[in-house]
Design an enzyme around this catalytic site. Structure first.
Site, PDB file in Angstrom:
ATOM      1  N   CYS A   1      11.604   1.726  -3.905  1.00 16.61           N
ATOM      2  CA  CYS A   1      12.608   2.617  -3.516  1.00 16.61           C
ATOM      3  C   CYS A   1      13.649   1.668  -2.877  1.00 16.61           C
ATOM      4  O   CYS A   1      14.843   1.860  -2.952  1.00 16.61           O
ATOM      5  CB  CYS A   1      12.000   3.642  -2.337  1.00 16.61           C
ATOM      6  SG  CYS A   1      11.181   5.124  -3.136  1.00 16.61           S
TER       7      CYS A   1
ATOM      8  N   HIS B   1       4.679   3.207  -6.652  1.00 13.25           N
ATOM      9  CA  HIS B   1       5.777   3.909  -7.064  1.00 13.25           C
ATOM     10  C   HIS B   1       5.744   3.912  -8.682  1.00 13.25           C
ATOM     11  O   HIS B   1       5.756   2.733  -9.152  1.00 13.25           O
ATOM     12  CB  HIS B   1       7.142   3.530  -6.487  1.00 13.25           C
ATOM     13  CG  HIS B   1       8.379   3.900  -7.124  1.00 13.25           C
ATOM     14  ND1 HIS B   1       9.510   4.167  -6.245  1.00 13.25           N
ATOM     15  CD2 HIS B   1       8.940   4.313  -8.290  1.00 13.25           C
ATOM     16  CE1 HIS B   1      10.550   4.673  -6.789  1.00 13.25           C
ATOM     17  NE2 HIS B   1       9.942   4.930  -8.060  1.00 13.25           N
TER      18      HIS B   1
ATOM     19  N   HIS C   1       5.429  -1.249 -17.240  1.00 11.75           N
ATOM     20  CA  HIS C   1       5.718  -2.890 -17.543  1.00 11.75           C
ATOM     21  C   HIS C   1       6.125  -2.880 -19.077  1.00 11.75           C
ATOM     22  O   HIS C   1       5.372  -2.720 -19.961  1.00 11.75           O
ATOM     23  CB  HIS C   1       4.455  -3.690 -17.320  1.00 11.75           C
ATOM     24  CG  HIS C   1       3.817  -3.559 -16.057  1.00 11.75           C
ATOM     25  ND1 HIS C   1       4.049  -4.820 -15.095  1.00 11.75           N
ATOM     26  CD2 HIS C   1       3.197  -2.805 -15.171  1.00 11.75           C
ATOM     27  CE1 HIS C   1       3.495  -4.538 -13.721  1.00 11.75           C
ATOM     28  NE2 HIS C   1       2.952  -3.503 -14.064  1.00 11.75           N
TER      29      HIS C   1
ATOM     30  N   THR D   1      -0.736  -2.463  -7.707  1.00 11.05           N
ATOM     31  CA  THR D   1      -0.136  -3.063  -6.105  1.00 11.05           C
ATOM     32  C   THR D   1       0.940  -2.270  -5.862  1.00 11.05           C
ATOM     33  O   THR D   1       1.158  -2.378  -4.506  1.00 11.05           O
ATOM     34  CB  THR D   1       0.126  -4.488  -6.523  1.00 11.05           C
ATOM     35  OG1 THR D   1       1.040  -4.673  -7.295  1.00 11.05           O
ATOM     36  CG2 THR D   1      -1.036  -5.266  -6.894  1.00 11.05           C
TER      37      THR D   1
ATOM     38  N   ASP E   1      10.440  -8.381 -13.464  1.00 11.33           N
ATOM     39  CA  ASP E   1       9.125  -8.247 -12.440  1.00 11.33           C
ATOM     40  C   ASP E   1       9.389 -10.100 -12.016  1.00 11.33           C
ATOM     41  O   ASP E   1       9.537 -10.984 -12.510  1.00 11.33           O
ATOM     42  CB  ASP E   1       8.093  -8.461 -13.104  1.00 11.33           C
ATOM     43  CG  ASP E   1       6.773  -7.992 -12.505  1.00 11.33           C
ATOM     44  OD1 ASP E   1       6.084  -6.967 -12.600  1.00 11.33           O
ATOM     45  OD2 ASP E   1       6.418  -9.192 -11.651  1.00 11.33           O
TER      46      ASP E   1
ATOM     47  N   HIS F   1       5.337   2.974 -12.238  1.00 14.98           N
ATOM     48  CA  HIS F   1       6.410   2.028 -13.171  1.00 14.98           C
ATOM     49  C   HIS F   1       5.771   1.729 -14.418  1.00 14.98           C
ATOM     50  O   HIS F   1       4.513   1.873 -14.622  1.00 14.98           O
ATOM     51  CB  HIS F   1       6.835   0.728 -12.136  1.00 14.98           C
ATOM     52  CG  HIS F   1       5.385   0.124 -11.814  1.00 14.98           C
ATOM     53  ND1 HIS F   1       4.520   0.643 -10.660  1.00 14.98           N
ATOM     54  CD2 HIS F   1       4.717  -0.871 -12.233  1.00 14.98           C
ATOM     55  CE1 HIS F   1       3.640  -0.243 -10.379  1.00 14.98           C
ATOM     56  NE2 HIS F   1       3.805  -0.991 -11.453  1.00 14.98           N
TER      57      HIS F   1
ATOM     58  N   GLY G   1      -5.606  -2.756 -11.024  1.00 18.48           N
ATOM     59  CA  GLY G   1      -4.561  -3.650 -10.881  1.00 18.48           C
ATOM     60  C   GLY G   1      -3.204  -3.059 -10.213  1.00 18.48           C
ATOM     61  O   GLY G   1      -2.278  -4.027 -10.094  1.00 18.48           O
TER      62      GLY G   1
ATOM     63  N   CYS H   1       8.276   1.736   0.732  1.00 14.35           N
ATOM     64  CA  CYS H   1       8.202   1.392  -0.875  1.00 14.35           C
ATOM     65  C   CYS H   1       9.017   0.454  -1.206  1.00 14.35           C
ATOM     66  O   CYS H   1      10.187   0.522  -1.190  1.00 14.35           O
ATOM     67  CB  CYS H   1       8.221   2.999  -1.634  1.00 14.35           C
ATOM     68  SG  CYS H   1       8.139   2.468  -3.245  1.00 14.35           S
TER      69      CYS H   1
END
Ligand code: AMP
Ligand code: ZN
Length: 110
Positions: A7, A98, A102, A95, A30, A100, A93, A4
């Site tokens: 990770c 894990h 934004h 990708t 990002d 998360h 979308g 990952c």
């Protein structure tokens, strides 16, 4: 999780541009920003692949994450407006699997 990317970022095996960190959370920029300021907030532990797998047991770190997002937004000067987005599944979308969030803001043209 061994394969990952997030990770690996938490473990320091992949470099990242760190914005903030707590015992449970990690925030970093990002690599392909979709806004003038685009920060990703994640739990350090791989507790879920996406928000679809979250439940009542996740309330603690999720509340902390929202508070951290608000702090980062202030620190980054996003008072004019910001948003939090989480993508669930490839059709939305997603990708990186894990969970998360934004944090995006910094627009001056709207
Ligand atoms: P999502 O498409 O919702 O799964 O979001 C994954 C995000 O992770 C995308 O916006 C990618 O640009 C970002 N990303 C992927 N790899 C990295 C990395 N090594 N460092 C920072 N951001 C990354
Ligand atoms: Zn992970």
């Amino acid at each position: 999780m061994t394969d990952c990317v997030f990770c690996k970022i938490v473990a320091g095996e992949i470099p990242s541009s760190r914005v903030a960190e707590t015992d449970r959370l990690f925030a970093f920029r990002d690599i392909q920003p979709h806004a003038p300021t685009h920060v990703l907030l994640i739990p350090k532990e791989h507790v879920a692949d996406s928000a679809a797998d979250l439940g009542p047991d996740d309330a603690g770190w999720l509340a902390e994450l929202m508070g951290l997002a608000a702090t980062i937004a202030k620190d980054e000067g996003l008072e004019a407006g910001w948003r939090i987005v989480t993508n669930v599944g490839p059709a939305a979308g997603q990708t990186v699997f894990h969970v998360h969030f934004h944090l995006m803001g910094g627009w001056t043209d709207r």
